[in-house]
Design a protein around this motif. Structure first.
Motif, PDB file in Angstrom:
ATOM      1  N   SER A  17      73.306  47.535  23.414  1.00 15.51           N
ATOM      2  CA  SER A  17      74.704  47.121  23.558  1.00 15.51           C
ATOM      3  C   SER A  17      75.435  48.096  24.471  1.00 15.51           C
ATOM      4  N   CYS A  25      69.092  39.026  20.387  1.00 17.70           N
ATOM      5  CA  CYS A  25      69.058  37.994  21.425  1.00 17.70           C
ATOM      6  C   CYS A  25      67.791  37.160  21.311  1.00 17.70           C
ATOM      7  N   ARG A  26      67.854  35.951  21.848  1.00 16.91           N
ATOM      8  CA  ARG A  26      66.704  35.058  21.915  1.00 16.91           C
ATOM      9  C   ARG A  26      66.336  34.856  23.376  1.00 16.91           C
ATOM     10  N   VAL A  40      71.389  33.820  31.776  1.00 20.77           N
ATOM     11  CA  VAL A  40      71.908  34.498  30.593  1.00 20.77           C
ATOM     12  C   VAL A  40      73.082  33.682  30.063  1.00 20.77           C
ATOM     13  N   LEU A  66      68.175  33.661  28.309  1.00 17.14           N
ATOM     14  CA  LEU A  66      68.524  34.640  27.282  1.00 17.14           C
ATOM     15  C   LEU A  66      69.797  34.175  26.590  1.00 17.14           C
ATOM     16  N   THR A  68      72.527  35.269  24.112  1.00 15.62           N
ATOM     17  CA  THR A  68      72.971  36.609  23.726  1.00 15.62           C
ATOM     18  C   THR A  68      73.831  36.604  22.468  1.00 15.62           C
ATOM     19  N   SER A  69      74.172  37.790  22.044  1.00 14.20           N
ATOM     20  CA  SER A  69      75.207  38.003  21.034  1.00 14.20           C
ATOM     21  C   SER A  69      76.030  39.212  21.475  1.00 14.20           C
ATOM     22  N   TYR A  70      77.036  39.550  20.679  1.00 10.91           N
ATOM     23  CA  TYR A  70      77.833  40.753  20.914  1.00 10.91           C
ATOM     24  C   TYR A  70      77.858  41.536  19.601  1.00 10.91           C
ATOM     25  N   SER A  76      74.160  40.638  15.043  1.00  8.65           N
ATOM     26  CA  SER A  76      74.134  41.959  15.683  1.00  8.65           C
ATOM     27  C   SER A  76      75.048  42.916  14.924  1.00  8.65           C
ATOM     28  N   ILE A  92      74.287  44.088  28.919  1.00  8.94           N
ATOM     29  CA  ILE A  92      73.210  43.097  28.943  1.00  8.94           C
ATOM     30  C   ILE A  92      72.782  42.806  30.370  1.00  8.94           C
TER      31      ILE A  92
END
Length: 261
Positions: A17, A25-26, A40, A66, A68-70, A76, A92
């Motif tokens: 991060s 993330c996937r 992304v 990808l 994502t998350s935060y 996360s 990222i």
């Protein structure tokens, strides 16, 4: 000599991060015989629409994707803050553009695209400006949080309504609340306003997607002002904010634009 084709796959990966945590993330990887481009996907607030159906479609047509998350969202760790969203988006993009990542995951390092929806479009555009070697940006109904912070300062009678929206979203996030998020928007309105990114986006490949019926990222406020102030190409799709209606039309339109770049 036999050509080796890698099978399509889905992996859970951890990405650093913008702080001390790792982001969940996937990574969808396509069946391929060599390196492939990467998209992304940045999700919105608080993470209702992840666009994973689009991730699968993109994987099928040859992209790594990808999702994502935060910090403080979608599993996360860490506290959710808007400033963390911006820091994490940039972290990222710097990570996925690194030779270490591109070599490990068979990514074409010069063919990386940001696709951000709503808050993800906001964070993704800041990251696009901060990481100049990212190839393309596609903002799908990006929400201009900096502009909203300014409007609340100018029209404080709407503060309670915004606090309510933020509070409802915060209930799905970690270590945050509506008051904290509202104060962040007011304190950072100038530096977070997407309209301030004009010079950083000159000569970049960028597309804005919007809908006349968007009830959240209202076109006249979040799209038209940004479109007029910047260097974007534009697509208008007849849909709602989450692109549930006419979802296929939206996907075909923005992927066609990307393939033509």
């Amino acid at each position: 000599m036999e050509t080796i084709t890698n099978k399509a796959s889905l992996s859970l990966i951890a990405i650093p991060s913008g702080g001390n945590e790792a982001l969940f993330c996937r990574l969808y990887s396509p069946a391929s015989t060599g390196p492939a481009p990467l998209i992304v996907l940045f999700h919105g607030f608080p993470g209702k629409q992840l666009n994973m159906d689009w991730a699968v479609r993109l994987q099928e047509i040859g992209y790594h994707v990808l999702v994502t998350s935060y910090r403080g969202s979608i599993g996360s760790s860490g506290a959710f803050r808007f400033r963390h969203v911006l820091e994490d988006a940039t972290a990222i993009m710097e990570h996925v553009a690194s030779p270490t990542f591109t070599e490990q995951h068979d990514v074409l390092g010069d063919q990386i695209t940001i696709v951000g929806h709503s808050m993800g479009g906001f964070a993704g555009l800041h990251a696009f400006a901060a990481v100049p070697h990212i190839k393309h940006y596609i903002g799908i109904s990006p929400f201009n949080f900096g502009l909203i912070g300014q409007l609340i300062l100018d029209y404080p009678e709407h503060e309670d309504a915004l606090r309510g929206v933020l509070s409802r979203g915060a209930s799905f996030l970690t270590a945050t609340d509506g008051d904290t998020l509202l104060e962040e928007l007011k304190a950072n309105h100038a530096s977070w306003n997407l309209l301030a990114l004009k010079e950083e986006l000159k000569n970049r490949s960028a597309l804005l997607v919007t809908s006349e019926r968007d009830e959240t990222s209202v076109k006249a406020l979040h799209h038209d002002l940004l479109q007029n102030a910047g260097y974007f190409e534009e697509l208008v799709v007849d849909s709602d904010h989450n692109y549930i209606e006419n979802r296929e039309d939206a996907f075909v339109a923005w992927t066609k634009w990307l393939e033509q770049q």
